[in-house]
Design a protein around this motif. Structure first.
Motif, PDB file in Angstrom:
ATOM      1  N   CYS A  22     -27.670  -0.088   6.463  1.00 35.12           N
ATOM      2  CA  CYS A  22     -29.125  -0.002   5.748  1.00 35.12           C
ATOM      3  C   CYS A  22     -28.787   0.102   4.147  1.00 35.12           C
ATOM      4  CB  CYS A  22     -29.820   1.411   5.854  1.00 35.12           C
ATOM      5  SG  CYS A  22     -31.156   1.614   5.187  1.00 35.12           S
ATOM      6  N   ALA A  23     -29.331  -0.995   3.664  1.00 32.79           N
ATOM      7  CA  ALA A  23     -29.152  -1.332   2.187  1.00 32.79           C
ATOM      8  C   ALA A  23     -30.218  -0.519   1.505  1.00 32.79           C
ATOM      9  CB  ALA A  23     -28.713  -2.803   1.716  1.00 32.79           C
ATOM     10  N   ALA A  24     -30.273  -0.012   0.483  1.00 33.75           N
ATOM     11  CA  ALA A  24     -31.339   0.686  -0.277  1.00 33.75           C
ATOM     12  C   ALA A  24     -31.191   0.322  -1.648  1.00 33.75           C
ATOM     13  CB  ALA A  24     -30.914   2.295  -0.556  1.00 33.75           C
ATOM     14  N   SER A  25     -32.543   0.245  -2.198  1.00 31.33           N
ATOM     15  CA  SER A  25     -32.638  -0.383  -3.564  1.00 31.33           C
ATOM     16  C   SER A  25     -34.021   0.289  -4.000  1.00 31.33           C
ATOM     17  CB  SER A  25     -32.671  -1.650  -3.905  1.00 31.33           C
ATOM     18  OG  SER A  25     -33.797  -2.262  -2.947  1.00 31.33           O
ATOM     19  N   GLY A  26     -34.271   0.654  -5.433  1.00 33.96           N
ATOM     20  CA  GLY A  26     -35.482   0.917  -5.674  1.00 33.96           C
ATOM     21  C   GLY A  26     -35.689   2.188  -6.150  1.00 33.96           C
ATOM     22  N   PHE A  27     -34.538   3.129  -5.652  1.00 37.29           N
ATOM     23  CA  PHE A  27     -34.803   4.391  -6.103  1.00 37.29           C
ATOM     24  C   PHE A  27     -33.305   4.878  -6.173  1.00 37.29           C
ATOM     25  CE2 PHE A  27     -33.336   6.155  -1.900  1.00 37.29           C
ATOM     26  CZ  PHE A  27     -33.474   5.063  -1.110  1.00 37.29           C
ATOM     27  N   THR A  28     -33.016   6.300  -6.641  1.00 40.09           N
ATOM     28  CA  THR A  28     -31.665   6.775  -6.691  1.00 40.09           C
ATOM     29  C   THR A  28     -31.131   7.121  -5.431  1.00 40.09           C
ATOM     30  OG1 THR A  28     -32.278   7.242  -8.998  1.00 40.09           O
ATOM     31  CG2 THR A  28     -30.156   8.349  -7.962  1.00 40.09           C
ATOM     32  N   PHE A  29     -30.539   6.377  -4.503  1.00 44.38           N
ATOM     33  CA  PHE A  29     -29.966   6.568  -3.364  1.00 44.38           C
ATOM     34  C   PHE A  29     -28.815   7.740  -3.512  1.00 44.38           C
ATOM     35  CE2 PHE A  29     -28.610   5.090   0.731  1.00 44.38           C
ATOM     36  CZ  PHE A  29     -27.312   5.415   0.607  1.00 44.38           C
ATOM     37  N   SER A  30     -28.168   7.643  -4.637  1.00 41.72           N
ATOM     38  CA  SER A  30     -27.189   8.849  -4.283  1.00 41.72           C
ATOM     39  C   SER A  30     -27.823  10.341  -4.675  1.00 41.72           C
ATOM     40  CB  SER A  30     -26.135   8.742  -5.488  1.00 41.72           C
ATOM     41  OG  SER A  30     -26.702   8.712  -6.748  1.00 41.72           O
ATOM     42  N   ASN A  31     -28.887  10.460  -4.749  1.00 44.75           N
ATOM     43  CA  ASN A  31     -29.713  11.809  -4.995  1.00 44.75           C
ATOM     44  C   ASN A  31     -30.384  12.069  -3.480  1.00 44.75           C
ATOM     45  OD1 ASN A  31     -28.911  11.981  -7.554  1.00 44.75           O
ATOM     46  ND2 ASN A  31     -30.766  11.547  -8.406  1.00 44.75           N
ATOM     47  N   ARG A  32     -30.430  11.484  -2.635  1.00 37.02           N
ATOM     48  CA  ARG A  32     -31.306  11.517  -1.534  1.00 37.02           C
ATOM     49  C   ARG A  32     -30.537  11.539  -0.181  1.00 37.02           C
ATOM     50  NH1 ARG A  32     -36.854  11.081  -2.439  1.00 37.02           N
ATOM     51  NH2 ARG A  32     -37.329  10.082  -4.313  1.00 37.02           N
ATOM     52  N   GLY A  33     -30.885  12.623   0.737  1.00 32.21           N
ATOM     53  CA  GLY A  33     -30.421  12.865   1.894  1.00 32.21           C
ATOM     54  C   GLY A  33     -30.833  11.386   2.656  1.00 32.21           C
ATOM     55  N   MET A  34     -30.205  10.780   3.708  1.00 35.38           N
ATOM     56  CA  MET A  34     -30.535   9.636   4.502  1.00 35.38           C
ATOM     57  C   MET A  34     -30.484  10.016   6.130  1.00 35.38           C
ATOM     58  SD  MET A  34     -31.173   7.283   2.224  1.00 35.38           S
ATOM     59  CE  MET A  34     -31.270   5.799   3.437  1.00 35.38           C
ATOM     60  N   GLY A  35     -31.282   9.280   6.794  1.00 40.64           N
ATOM     61  CA  GLY A  35     -31.219   9.470   8.170  1.00 40.64           C
ATOM     62  C   GLY A  35     -31.620   8.297   9.029  1.00 40.64           C
ATOM     63  N   TRP A  36     -31.027   8.244  10.106  1.00 37.23           N
ATOM     64  CA  TRP A  36     -31.418   7.207  11.156  1.00 37.23           C
ATOM     65  C   TRP A  36     -32.262   7.760  12.268  1.00 37.23           C
ATOM     66  CZ3 TRP A  36     -30.203   2.079  10.743  1.00 37.23           C
ATOM     67  CH2 TRP A  36     -29.200   1.651   9.748  1.00 37.23           C
ATOM     68  N   PHE A  37     -33.240   6.928  12.723  1.00 33.58           N
ATOM     69  CA  PHE A  37     -34.310   7.257  13.674  1.00 33.58           C
ATOM     70  C   PHE A  37     -34.255   6.082  14.750  1.00 33.58           C
ATOM     71  CE2 PHE A  37     -36.201  11.096  12.125  1.00 33.58           C
ATOM     72  CZ  PHE A  37     -35.799  11.322  10.869  1.00 33.58           C
ATOM     73  N   ARG A  38     -34.809   6.178  15.756  1.00 31.69           N
ATOM     74  CA  ARG A  38     -35.127   4.847  16.743  1.00 31.69           C
ATOM     75  C   ARG A  38     -36.226   5.209  17.328  1.00 31.69           C
ATOM     76  NH1 ARG A  38     -30.269   5.946  21.176  1.00 31.69           N
ATOM     77  NH2 ARG A  38     -31.172   7.610  22.151  1.00 31.69           N
ATOM     78  N   GLN A  39     -36.855   4.162  18.064  1.00 33.03           N
ATOM     79  CA  GLN A  39     -37.935   4.238  18.758  1.00 33.03           C
ATOM     80  C   GLN A  39     -38.064   3.197  19.745  1.00 33.03           C
ATOM     81  OE1 GLN A  39     -41.778   3.909  16.566  1.00 33.03           O
ATOM     82  NE2 GLN A  39     -42.684   4.878  18.291  1.00 33.03           N
ATOM     83  N   ALA A  40     -38.170   3.517  20.897  1.00 34.92           N
ATOM     84  CA  ALA A  40     -38.114   2.851  22.085  1.00 34.92           C
ATOM     85  C   ALA A  40     -39.699   2.450  22.525  1.00 34.92           C
ATOM     86  CB  ALA A  40     -37.396   3.218  23.363  1.00 34.92           C
TER      87      ALA A  40
END
Length: 124
Positions: A22-40
């Motif tokens: 997951c490539a991030a842009s437009g915000f300060t990535f290193s300041n935020r927690g990140m997560g993965w979700f899924r939906q079936a």
């Protein structure tokens, strides 16, 4: 403009491995927690894994613990989800998300930015 772009999904067989990015842009990535979700299909969005801003804290759903690993590279503004021993019940659209805090979070309501999702299909 904030963007989260997932990649790496596809069709695999049960028991195979897959790595999502997951490539991030437009915000300060290193300041935020990140997560993965899924939906079936027909199911609610499900939390899978989260990681704190430095990568020192992680959390996993019981359904994927021991099979999935979340990691991040702040130099590349990218978060990963390494998936192994995939099962047909892992079939879903997988989403990455950025939290509103540096810590890792497990609730979808704590995430403010979402990607468009990538399909993972596991055949038996």
């Amino acid at each position: 403009q904030v963007q989260l772009v997932e990649s790496g999904g596809g069709l695999v067989q049960a028991g195979d491995s897959l790595r999502l990015s997951c490539a991030a842009s437009g915000f300060t990535f290193s300041n935020r927690g990140m997560g993965w979700f899924r939906q079936a299909p027909g199911k609610e969005r499900e939390f899978l894994a989260s990681i704190s801003y430095r990568g020192t804290g992680t959390n996993y759903a019981d359904s994927v613990k021991g099979r999935f690993t979340i990691s991040r590279d702040n130099a590349k503004n990218t978060v990963y989800l390494q998936m192994s021993s995939l099962k047909p019940e892992d079939t879903a659209v997988y989403y990455c998300a950025a939290a509103n805090v540096p810590a890792q979070r497990t609730l979808a309501r704590d995430y403010v930015y979402w990607g468009q999702g990538t399909q993972v299909t596991v055949s038996s």
